[in-house]
Design a protein around this motif. Structure first.
Motif, PDB file in Angstrom:
ATOM      1  N   ALA A   1     -35.414 -29.918 -32.898  1.00  0.00           N
ATOM      2  CA  ALA A   1     -36.690 -29.524 -32.287  1.00  0.00           C
ATOM      3  C   ALA A   1     -36.837 -28.003 -32.273  1.00  0.00           C
ATOM      4  O   ALA A   1     -37.920 -27.471 -32.553  1.00  0.00           O
ATOM      5  N   GLU A   2     -35.760 -27.297 -31.986  1.00  0.00           N
ATOM      6  CA  GLU A   2     -35.817 -25.827 -31.972  1.00  0.00           C
ATOM      7  C   GLU A   2     -36.078 -25.292 -33.380  1.00  0.00           C
ATOM      8  O   GLU A   2     -36.885 -24.386 -33.570  1.00  0.00           O
ATOM      9  N   LEU A   3     -35.410 -25.857 -34.379  1.00  0.00           N
ATOM     10  CA  LEU A   3     -35.632 -25.428 -35.765  1.00  0.00           C
ATOM     11  C   LEU A   3     -37.075 -25.680 -36.194  1.00  0.00           C
ATOM     12  O   LEU A   3     -37.700 -24.843 -36.834  1.00  0.00           O
ATOM     13  N   VAL A   4     -37.607 -26.826 -35.817  1.00  0.00           N
ATOM     14  CA  VAL A   4     -38.988 -27.165 -36.176  1.00  0.00           C
ATOM     15  C   VAL A   4     -39.955 -26.191 -35.525  1.00  0.00           C
ATOM     16  O   VAL A   4     -40.912 -25.740 -36.147  1.00  0.00           O
TER      17      VAL A   4
ATOM     18  N   ASP B   1     -43.588 -37.968 -42.067  1.00  0.00           N
ATOM     19  CA  ASP B   1     -42.248 -37.512 -42.395  1.00  0.00           C
ATOM     20  C   ASP B   1     -41.599 -37.118 -41.077  1.00  0.00           C
ATOM     21  O   ASP B   1     -42.056 -36.173 -40.434  1.00  0.00           O
ATOM     22  N   ALA B   2     -40.557 -37.837 -40.660  1.00  0.00           N
ATOM     23  CA  ALA B   2     -39.996 -37.599 -39.332  1.00  0.00           C
ATOM     24  C   ALA B   2     -38.476 -37.515 -39.370  1.00  0.00           C
ATOM     25  O   ALA B   2     -37.827 -38.136 -40.209  1.00  0.00           O
ATOM     26  N   TYR B   3     -37.933 -36.743 -38.447  1.00  0.00           N
ATOM     27  CA  TYR B   3     -36.482 -36.656 -38.270  1.00  0.00           C
ATOM     28  C   TYR B   3     -36.082 -37.573 -37.130  1.00  0.00           C
ATOM     29  O   TYR B   3     -36.731 -37.600 -36.090  1.00  0.00           O
ATOM     30  N   VAL B   4     -35.004 -38.314 -37.350  1.00  0.00           N
ATOM     31  CA  VAL B   4     -34.524 -39.263 -36.349  1.00  0.00           C
ATOM     32  C   VAL B   4     -33.023 -39.070 -36.198  1.00  0.00           C
ATOM     33  O   VAL B   4     -32.291 -38.962 -37.186  1.00  0.00           O
ATOM     34  N   SER B   5     -32.585 -39.029 -34.959  1.00  0.00           N
ATOM     35  CA  SER B   5     -31.164 -38.930 -34.672  1.00  0.00           C
ATOM     36  C   SER B   5     -30.451 -40.173 -35.197  1.00  0.00           C
ATOM     37  O   SER B   5     -30.980 -41.281 -35.136  1.00  0.00           O
TER      38      SER B   5
END
Length: 82
Positions: free
Chosen positions: A43-46, A5-9
């Motif tokens: 990234a900061e939120l993660v 599960d990944a976040y991508v711009s």
């Protein structure tokens, strides 16, 4: 294979899909969550804990998942205010 599960711009999603030969599949092992939020903010939120996962859960259509997400967000906000 385990799930990813990944976040991508938003501006990088096409490159990620192409370079990894990903294909849309309803029950696939990879979930890409596309965001317009700056990657350094994500990234900061993660790195701060469960906030990103809680946001995902809070937006769920499943009542139990949404409840867990909402509670986690409430707890994170209370901790932030303390």
């Amino acid at each position: 294979m385990s799930a990813v599960d990944a976040y991508v711009s938003e501006d990088e999603v096409d490159e990620v899909v192409t370079s990894h030969a990903l294909v849309r599949e309803a029950n696939g092992a990879f979930t890409l969550r596309v965001t317009t939020m700056a990657s350094d903010v994500v990234a900061e939120l993660v790195s701060t804990g469960d906030v990103v996962a809680a946001l995902d859960l809070a937006g769920s259509l499943d009542v139990r998942e949404r409840s867990v997400g909402t509670k986690a967000l409430h707890d994170a906000l209370e901790a932030f205010r303390a």
